[in-house]
Design a protein around this motif. Sequence first.
Motif, PDB file in Angstrom:
ATOM      1  N   LEU A   1      -3.699  -0.287 -12.129  1.00 24.31           N
ATOM      2  CA  LEU A   1      -2.753  -1.058 -12.945  1.00 24.31           C
ATOM      3  C   LEU A   1      -2.044  -0.206 -13.997  1.00 24.31           C
ATOM      4  O   LEU A   1      -0.931  -0.538 -14.414  1.00 24.31           O
ATOM      5  CB  LEU A   1      -3.471  -2.217 -13.643  1.00 24.31           C
ATOM      6  CG  LEU A   1      -3.958  -3.366 -12.758  1.00 24.31           C
ATOM      7  CD1 LEU A   1      -4.605  -4.442 -13.628  1.00 24.31           C
ATOM      8  CD2 LEU A   1      -2.828  -3.966 -11.940  1.00 24.31           C
TER       9      LEU A   1
ATOM     10  N   SER B   1       4.408  -2.426  -8.478  1.00 24.08           N
ATOM     11  CA  SER B   1       3.082  -2.412  -9.086  1.00 24.08           C
ATOM     12  C   SER B   1       2.012  -2.417  -8.008  1.00 24.08           C
ATOM     13  O   SER B   1       2.194  -3.038  -6.951  1.00 24.08           O
ATOM     14  CB  SER B   1       2.877  -3.633  -9.991  1.00 24.08           C
ATOM     15  OG  SER B   1       1.688  -3.494 -10.736  1.00 24.08           O
TER      16      SER B   1
ATOM     17  N   LYS C   1       0.274   2.260 -15.332  1.00 22.87           N
ATOM     18  CA  LYS C   1       1.448   2.934 -14.775  1.00 22.87           C
ATOM     19  C   LYS C   1       1.432   4.446 -15.015  1.00 22.87           C
ATOM     20  O   LYS C   1       2.113   5.197 -14.314  1.00 22.87           O
ATOM     21  CB  LYS C   1       2.727   2.336 -15.374  1.00 22.87           C
ATOM     22  CG  LYS C   1       2.998   0.891 -14.947  1.00 22.87           C
ATOM     23  CD  LYS C   1       3.255   0.798 -13.450  1.00 22.87           C
ATOM     24  CE  LYS C   1       3.471  -0.628 -12.994  1.00 22.87           C
ATOM     25  NZ  LYS C   1       4.688  -1.221 -13.502  1.00 22.87           N
TER      26      LYS C   1
ATOM     27  N   GLN D   1      10.874  -6.374 -12.399  1.00 22.84           N
ATOM     28  CA  GLN D   1       9.696  -5.559 -12.748  1.00 22.84           C
ATOM     29  C   GLN D   1       8.682  -6.382 -13.525  1.00 22.84           C
ATOM     30  O   GLN D   1       7.469  -6.310 -13.260  1.00 22.84           O
ATOM     31  CB  GLN D   1      10.134  -4.346 -13.570  1.00 22.84           C
ATOM     32  CG  GLN D   1       9.004  -3.369 -13.873  1.00 22.84           C
ATOM     33  CD  GLN D   1       8.463  -2.705 -12.634  1.00 22.84           C
ATOM     34  OE1 GLN D   1       9.159  -1.939 -11.975  1.00 22.84           O
ATOM     35  NE2 GLN D   1       7.212  -3.004 -12.287  1.00 22.84           N
TER      36      GLN D   1
ATOM     37  N   ASP E   1       4.780  -7.044 -12.496  1.00 26.50           N
ATOM     38  CA  ASP E   1       3.721  -6.565 -13.386  1.00 26.50           C
ATOM     39  C   ASP E   1       2.768  -7.709 -13.748  1.00 26.50           C
ATOM     40  O   ASP E   1       1.541  -7.544 -13.750  1.00 26.50           O
ATOM     41  CB  ASP E   1       4.315  -5.985 -14.670  1.00 26.50           C
ATOM     42  CG  ASP E   1       4.921  -4.605 -14.463  1.00 26.50           C
ATOM     43  OD1 ASP E   1       4.649  -3.977 -13.424  1.00 26.50           O
ATOM     44  OD2 ASP E   1       5.683  -4.165 -15.356  1.00 26.50           O
ATOM     45  N   LYS E   2       3.345  -8.860 -14.038  1.00 26.57           N
ATOM     46  CA  LYS E   2       2.541 -10.033 -14.372  1.00 26.57           C
ATOM     47  C   LYS E   2       1.679 -10.441 -13.182  1.00 26.57           C
ATOM     48  O   LYS E   2       0.474 -10.718 -13.330  1.00 26.57           O
ATOM     49  CB  LYS E   2       3.457 -11.180 -14.793  1.00 26.57           C
ATOM     50  CG  LYS E   2       2.736 -12.492 -15.076  1.00 26.57           C
ATOM     51  CD  LYS E   2       3.750 -13.586 -15.408  1.00 26.57           C
ATOM     52  CE  LYS E   2       3.094 -14.955 -15.505  1.00 26.57           C
ATOM     53  NZ  LYS E   2       4.106 -16.026 -15.732  1.00 26.57           N
TER      54      LYS E   2
ATOM     55  N   LYS F   1      -1.355  -8.052 -12.627  1.00 26.88           N
ATOM     56  CA  LYS F   1      -2.439  -8.274 -13.584  1.00 26.88           C
ATOM     57  C   LYS F   1      -3.197  -9.561 -13.254  1.00 26.88           C
ATOM     58  O   LYS F   1      -4.430  -9.606 -13.341  1.00 26.88           O
ATOM     59  CB  LYS F   1      -1.872  -8.337 -15.003  1.00 26.88           C
ATOM     60  CG  LYS F   1      -1.392  -6.984 -15.517  1.00 26.88           C
ATOM     61  CD  LYS F   1      -0.775  -7.098 -16.905  1.00 26.88           C
ATOM     62  CE  LYS F   1      -0.247  -5.741 -17.375  1.00 26.88           C
ATOM     63  NZ  LYS F   1       0.435  -5.844 -18.684  1.00 26.88           N
TER      64      LYS F   1
END
Length: 330
Positions: free
Chosen positions: A117, A140, A119, A259, A263-264, A267
Amino acid sequence: MKHLSKFAVAAALSVSFVTAASADMTLKLAGVVPVEHFGNKLLDQIKSDIETADAGLKVKIFPAGQLGSGEELFEAAARGNVDLVHSVIYAHNDPVLEINSLPYLVSTWDEAENVYLNKDSAFNKIFSERLDALGLKLLSNAPEGFVGVVAKGVPANAKAIGDKDMNIRVWSSQVIKATVETMGFKGTTMNWGEVFPAIQSGVVDGAICCTAQLAYSTFATSDVGKAFIPYNVIVENTTYYGSKRTWDKLNDKQKEVVQAAFDKAAKDYAAWGRNNEAQYVDKLVEKGYEVVKLSDAELAGISKKVRSDVWPQIAEIVGQDVLDQLMNDQ
């Protein structure tokens, strides 16, 4: 002149309307996980997050392999025929991507999240560079859980290195084939779409493929397979990526929105996997599966042998410099 002005205004309004109506770009988002899998809920979440951001983007979802296997989507995205993808990344076009199959790179969820996770991790930097060269944009990585073996029964020497008397499916990875063969299995390479019927018909005795959740949703709920052995060989790292051709067409705001949505989702994917791994082991047992429980010492013995035998082969495939970057980042 008066009538001409009205006509000009009407024409201008018409052009403005057409431009506004055509401003929305529809992105094709393809996934491969089974319909019942949590990953499909996240595809819906991604669609909602992108569309409600008012960035002139719409998303059409094609779940559960509707547009092809992971290997096929990789090629389609590089050509620009699919815009966004959720799948496993294979190394058929770049051997350095074999780092995605590096056995026993991590052993805990904390380590997994730091590698996959973050980056700025060496893993993500290498992954991003290699995908970029293939015409793909890494959005991601999304760790789902630790991978074990689904099988028709418990193999021989299940808790140690030794002949397992089983032929199991492996994905298109020299590294993972070497790994299972070091453990004592025979390995047969086949695409994900072939695995279910191959186990069902007895073409193979099982597959290294799955977290407990995926083993349950793909095999146990259909009464295929009888055992699950959580060897935790690698992290089931699915990837959100896009076509660079599509990415280059997006404006800055659209890129930011896309993006952020991925990303959300990544996670949320990891949090869900961490929190739900144990309950799917219980679900497998409820469905009549035998789940082999390995002690920390037994897993350590297997991982030590795999690392000593397989990692030198990995250095030959991906380069010692790449392997050193990954090791120095631990």
